[in-house]
Design a protein around this motif. Structure first.
Motif, PDB file in Angstrom:
ATOM      1  N   ILE A  48       5.811  -0.081   7.434  1.00  0.00           N
ATOM      2  CA  ILE A  48       6.226   0.919   6.462  1.00  0.00           C
ATOM      3  C   ILE A  48       7.591   0.484   5.926  1.00  0.00           C
ATOM      4  O   ILE A  48       8.502   0.183   6.701  1.00  0.00           O
ATOM      5  N   THR A  49       7.723   0.431   4.598  1.00  0.00           N
ATOM      6  CA  THR A  49       8.968  -0.058   4.009  1.00  0.00           C
ATOM      7  C   THR A  49       9.839   1.051   3.440  1.00  0.00           C
ATOM      8  O   THR A  49      11.036   0.868   3.306  1.00  0.00           O
ATOM      9  N   ALA A  50       9.231   2.190   3.081  1.00  0.00           N
ATOM     10  CA  ALA A  50      10.018   3.272   2.476  1.00  0.00           C
ATOM     11  C   ALA A  50       9.262   4.590   2.565  1.00  0.00           C
ATOM     12  O   ALA A  50       8.037   4.611   2.676  1.00  0.00           O
ATOM     13  N   VAL A  51      10.023   5.660   2.493  1.00  0.00           N
ATOM     14  CA  VAL A  51       9.452   6.998   2.344  1.00  0.00           C
ATOM     15  C   VAL A  51       9.634   7.357   0.879  1.00  0.00           C
ATOM     16  O   VAL A  51      10.751   7.337   0.365  1.00  0.00           O
ATOM     17  N   LEU A  52       8.523   7.660   0.192  1.00  0.00           N
ATOM     18  CA  LEU A  52       8.628   8.007  -1.214  1.00  0.00           C
ATOM     19  C   LEU A  52       8.980   9.475  -1.399  1.00  0.00           C
ATOM     20  O   LEU A  52       9.821   9.803  -2.211  1.00  0.00           O
ATOM     21  N   TYR A  53       8.325  10.361  -0.670  1.00  0.00           N
ATOM     22  CA  TYR A  53       8.724  11.760  -0.675  1.00  0.00           C
ATOM     23  C   TYR A  53       8.012  12.536   0.417  1.00  0.00           C
ATOM     24  O   TYR A  53       6.994  12.121   0.944  1.00  0.00           O
ATOM     25  N   LEU A  54       8.573  13.694   0.733  1.00  0.00           N
ATOM     26  CA  LEU A  54       8.015  14.617   1.711  1.00  0.00           C
ATOM     27  C   LEU A  54       6.959  15.463   1.025  1.00  0.00           C
ATOM     28  O   LEU A  54       7.154  15.915  -0.103  1.00  0.00           O
ATOM     29  N   ILE A  55       5.832  15.676   1.682  1.00  0.00           N
ATOM     30  CA  ILE A  55       4.791  16.553   1.151  1.00  0.00           C
ATOM     31  C   ILE A  55       4.904  17.878   1.891  1.00  0.00           C
ATOM     32  O   ILE A  55       4.832  17.922   3.117  1.00  0.00           O
ATOM     33  N   ASN A  56       5.108  18.942   1.131  1.00  0.00           N
ATOM     34  CA  ASN A  56       5.334  20.256   1.724  1.00  0.00           C
ATOM     35  C   ASN A  56       4.057  20.840   2.298  1.00  0.00           C
ATOM     36  O   ASN A  56       2.959  20.546   1.857  1.00  0.00           O
ATOM     37  N   LYS A 100       5.877  16.261  10.288  1.00  0.00           N
ATOM     38  CA  LYS A 100       6.029  16.434   8.840  1.00  0.00           C
ATOM     39  C   LYS A 100       5.203  15.357   8.145  1.00  0.00           C
ATOM     40  O   LYS A 100       4.949  14.297   8.702  1.00  0.00           O
ATOM     41  N   ILE A 101       4.799  15.641   6.910  1.00  0.00           N
ATOM     42  CA  ILE A 101       3.900  14.749   6.167  1.00  0.00           C
ATOM     43  C   ILE A 101       4.673  14.101   5.017  1.00  0.00           C
ATOM     44  O   ILE A 101       5.374  14.791   4.268  1.00  0.00           O
ATOM     45  N   TYR A 102       4.512  12.791   4.886  1.00  0.00           N
ATOM     46  CA  TYR A 102       5.235  12.018   3.880  1.00  0.00           C
ATOM     47  C   TYR A 102       4.278  11.084   3.139  1.00  0.00           C
ATOM     48  O   TYR A 102       3.238  10.707   3.663  1.00  0.00           O
ATOM     49  N   LEU A 103       4.693  10.675   1.944  1.00  0.00           N
ATOM     50  CA  LEU A 103       4.039   9.572   1.250  1.00  0.00           C
ATOM     51  C   LEU A 103       4.868   8.335   1.562  1.00  0.00           C
ATOM     52  O   LEU A 103       6.062   8.292   1.260  1.00  0.00           O
ATOM     53  N   PHE A 104       4.247   7.354   2.218  1.00  0.00           N
ATOM     54  CA  PHE A 104       4.924   6.131   2.628  1.00  0.00           C
ATOM     55  C   PHE A 104       4.480   4.954   1.763  1.00  0.00           C
ATOM     56  O   PHE A 104       3.321   4.892   1.347  1.00  0.00           O
ATOM     57  N   PHE A 110       0.829  -1.199   0.000  1.00  0.00           N
ATOM     58  CA  PHE A 110       0.000   0.000   0.000  1.00  0.00           C
ATOM     59  C   PHE A 110       0.863   1.249   0.000  1.00  0.00           C
ATOM     60  O   PHE A 110       2.061   1.201   0.272  1.00  0.00           O
ATOM     61  N   MET A 111       0.224   2.373  -0.331  1.00  0.00           N
ATOM     62  CA  MET A 111       0.820   3.693  -0.175  1.00  0.00           C
ATOM     63  C   MET A 111      -0.124   4.495   0.705  1.00  0.00           C
ATOM     64  O   MET A 111      -1.334   4.370   0.585  1.00  0.00           O
ATOM     65  N   THR A 112       0.437   5.313   1.576  1.00  0.00           N
ATOM     66  CA  THR A 112      -0.382   6.155   2.424  1.00  0.00           C
ATOM     67  C   THR A 112       0.308   7.489   2.658  1.00  0.00           C
ATOM     68  O   THR A 112       1.531   7.548   2.729  1.00  0.00           O
ATOM     69  N   ILE A 113      -0.508   8.518   2.744  1.00  0.00           N
ATOM     70  CA  ILE A 113       0.010   9.834   3.076  1.00  0.00           C
ATOM     71  C   ILE A 113      -0.349  10.079   4.527  1.00  0.00           C
ATOM     72  O   ILE A 113      -1.513   9.993   4.909  1.00  0.00           O
ATOM     73  N   ALA A 114       0.662  10.365   5.321  1.00  0.00           N
ATOM     74  CA  ALA A 114       0.413  10.532   6.753  1.00  0.00           C
ATOM     75  C   ALA A 114       1.437  11.475   7.366  1.00  0.00           C
ATOM     76  O   ALA A 114       2.560  11.610   6.887  1.00  0.00           O
ATOM     77  N   LYS A 115       0.989  12.084   8.433  1.00  0.00           N
ATOM     78  CA  LYS A 115       1.852  12.944   9.235  1.00  0.00           C
ATOM     79  C   LYS A 115       2.511  12.070  10.301  1.00  0.00           C
ATOM     80  O   LYS A 115       1.865  11.198  10.871  1.00  0.00           O
TER      81      LYS A 115
END
Length: 131
Positions: free
Chosen positions: A83-91, A60-64, A5-10
């Motif tokens: 959680i296996t990786a951080v894809l990117y930081l969401i500004n 901070k908020i990331y796409l995981f 899965f992918m999730t956006i979370a703080k």
């Protein structure tokens, strides 16, 4: 079942690193890195790899990217997502421009394979409506 899965979370909180102790010998055999993530509606208590743990900051908020595997759960335990990786930081500010930011960074990956099919469906619907 094993799911990706992918999730956006703080990152709500980074908990203290926990040691894994061998029950038979009492020796420390490893560590795990627990965090609490918040997606705005629910919280997720998850473990992350060491490099992810060291690379994220609280508030901070990331796409995981992550996995959930309940195939090997033990009795009286609940399997947790990993959680296996951080894809990117969401500004910031993420709430008001979340969709724009997500679309800019992922639209081409997901939308392009279906573009031709969407155009066919639109023209088929339009031709039925004109009859």
């Amino acid at each position: 079942m094993k799911l990706g899965f992918m999730t956006i979370a703080k990152v709500y909180r980074k908990k203290d690193v926990q040691e894994i102790t061998d029950r038979a010998t009492g020796r420390v055999t490893g560590e795990y890195y627990p965090v609490i993530l918040d997606d705005g509606e629910d919280t997720l208590d998850a473990t992350v790899p060491k490099d992810v743990y060291n690379g994220i900051e609280e508030d901070k908020i990331y796409l995981f990217a992550g996995t959930y595997d309940d195939r090997f759960k033990r009795e009286n335990t609940t399997p947790k997502p990993r959680i296996t990786a951080v894809l990117y930081l969401i500004n910031e500010p993420w709430r008001k421009d979340f969709i724009d930011e997500f679309s800019k960074q992922t639209y081409d990956s997901f939308a392009m394979p279906f573009k031709d099919e969407q155009q066919k469906n639109t023209t088929a619907t339009a031709s039925k409506a004109s009859k």
